[in-house]
Enzyme design. Structure first.
Site, PDB file in Angstrom:
ATOM      1  N   ASP A  42       0.849  -1.185   0.000  1.00 47.07           N
ATOM      2  CA  ASP A  42       0.000   0.000   0.000  1.00 47.07           C
ATOM      3  C   ASP A  42       0.885   1.236   0.000  1.00 47.07           C
ATOM      4  OD1 ASP A  42      -1.936   1.924   0.323  1.00 47.07           O
ATOM      5  OD2 ASP A  42      -2.963   0.922   1.972  1.00 47.07           O
TER       6      ASP A  42
ATOM      7  N   ASP B  72      -1.907   5.573  -5.873  1.00 43.97           N
ATOM      8  CA  ASP B  72      -2.387   4.587  -4.900  1.00 43.97           C
ATOM      9  C   ASP B  72      -2.421   3.202  -5.531  1.00 43.97           C
ATOM     10  OD1 ASP B  72      -3.576   3.249  -2.811  1.00 43.97           O
ATOM     11  OD2 ASP B  72      -5.523   4.203  -3.023  1.00 43.97           O
TER      12      ASP B  72
END
Length: 464
Positions: free
Chosen positions: A115, A340
């Protein structure tokens, strides 16, 4: 009785001795590049089911989504922005790509979701008071001879926004790591030996979670944060460059993640763009880009300057005088966009999304369909009978980052859903997000020393 048992078990854990005022010694960097395979969550599912599950997870990721109800499209009732609520603009509990890591002595192998919008490296540990279901066994720190907790008085513990000491007699650092909405993970901050590929790194700080809500999918035991903060994996390893490549969702080819030097794959790629990252005083841990325009096909580019939203008002390129200062020192005509890897679809600030949808309707000569209830995507077009998406005209969508254009073609924009093709972009009331669907078959290189991100279009098989 259960809480008493938990307390007794944790009191038996070793505490890390204080070094230099209670600061754990940083782990040494890897000896060379570490190359890892990335497995996709739900890789065993068929194409449409895989996409559907990934999109549904993405719709819950931004803390600022406008009407993210599955099947309701992106035009529903808006929620307050992240700035209004004082929350991070993305939910850090998601994740679509998994990496295998090892922790402890003896080594405990587990899967972690990577992440780029999260800093803390954390995993669920025994005894777990309230945890989400995971497929791997829980890590038991009592069985590891290399486990030690971080002192509550250390500067390392102070890096967490919300922390406390467990009790007057116990100096362990207890943390609460909150996401947007109701998601959070709680536990003990600790250090351990972490196996990354063939390298074994000592002294890595991680969160040993005993309570998690809104966490990643069951295939992951926790998260490997790759953000810009001091507790992220790349910061702890003193990695100055890292790169990943994500294959198309239905591909059998695994993704790749490379940490460290020797990243030469992008040098021989002609179709690439290098963009300078921005720094946000409100959200300093994210990889931000100044989005200042978009264009559809050959149309005149639209400038993303209708109004300043959220953290975009306090962004400024690294190294600029006044960088990192209060609002007013940043760009006057740029929206923020977060890169992201844990979100599948991208999100555009509401006014930009509406402009994009309007332009696409003008360019694509197909009837507009109702929102896809199965995928939860809003902008869909009806395909002609017996004609696949690959046989219809779809214009290129180009995003401008400080005048550097990233072009997105059909396969990085739309997905086929029966007789429809739907745009893999949603609407948000806050900061825009560049998801992994738009990054597929790209070598994405983060040069942290120079503050730049390079998007090089090439198949993942070519990434050495």
């Amino acid at each position: 009785m259960e809480l008493l048992l938990v307390l007794l078990l944790f009191l038996a854990l070793p505490v890390l001795p204080a070094r230099g005022g209670g600061i754990p010694a940083p782990p040494p960097p890897p000896r060379a590049s570490v190359r890892l395979e990335l497995a996709r969550v739900d890789a065993n599912l068929t194409g449409h089911d895989l996409i559907r599950r990934a999109v549904q997870r993405s719709l819950g990721r931004p803390g600022v989504v406008a009407g993210a109800r599955p099947g309701a499209g992106a035009g529903g009732g808006a929620v307050r922005s992240a700035a209004d609520k004082g929350e991070a603009p993305v939910v850090a509990g998601g994740g679509e790509y998994l990496v295998k890591l090892g922790i402890g002595t003896p080594q405990h192998v587990f899967s972690a979701a990577i992440d780029t919008a999260t800093n803390l490296v954390w995993m669920q540990c025994q005894p777990c008071v309230s945890c989400y279901r995971q497929l791997d066994p829980f890590f038991n720190p009592r069985l590891s001879s290399s486990f030690a907790v971080v002192p509550c008085t250390s500067d390392t513990c102070g890096e967490l926004d919300e922390h406390r000491c467990r009790s007057e007699d116990d100096d362990a650092c207890q943390y609460t790591y909150k996401y947007s909405g109701n998601g959070e993970t709680k536990g003990t901050l600790a250090i351990e030996k972490l196996a990354i590929g063939s390298d074994v790194i000592h002294g890595v700080v991680f969160g040993c979670s005993d309570s998690s809500a809104g966490g990643p999918p069951a295939q992951a035991s926790g998260l490997a944060g790759l953000g810009r903060g001091p507790l992220s994996l790349v910061t702890q390893l003193s990695v100055r460059r890292f790169m990943y490549c994500l294959p198309p969702p239905t591909s059998a080819t695994p993704g790749k993640l490379v940490l460290g030097p020797g990243l030469d794959a992008v040098r021989n790629v002609s179709d690439k763009v290098t963009i300078t990252m921005s720094s946000s005083t409100r959200y300093p841990s994210y990889y931000y880009l100044n989005l200042d325009g978009l264009a559809v096909g050959d149309q005149t580019p639209r400038r993303a300057a209708a109004r300043i939203r959220s953290a975009a008002a306090t962004t400024t390129p690294p190294g600029t005088p006044g960088a990192g200062s209060a609002a007013g020192g940043g760009s006057a005509n740029a929206y923020g966009m977060i890169v992201d890897v844990a979100s599948t679809i991208s999100f555009l600030e509401a006014s930009l999304y509406d402009e994009l949808a309007e332009d696409l309707e003008q360019e694509i000569r197909l009837p507009r369909a109702t929102a896809s209830r199965r995928l939860g995507l809003d902008l869909c077009f009806i395909l002609p009978e017996g004609v696949g998406m690959d046989r219809v005209y779809v214009p290129t969508v180009s995003l401008s980052f400080d005048g550097r254009w990233l072009e997105l073609e059909r396969d990085r924009l739309f997905v086929e859903d029966g007789r429809m093709m739907c745009l893999m972009v949603g609407k948000t009331n806050g900061v825009s997000i560049l998801g992994n669907f738009q990054q597929q078959n790209m070598h994405v290189l983060y040069n942290l020393r120079r503050g730049k991100i390079t998007f090089a279009k090439a198949a993942c098989e070519s990434m050495s």
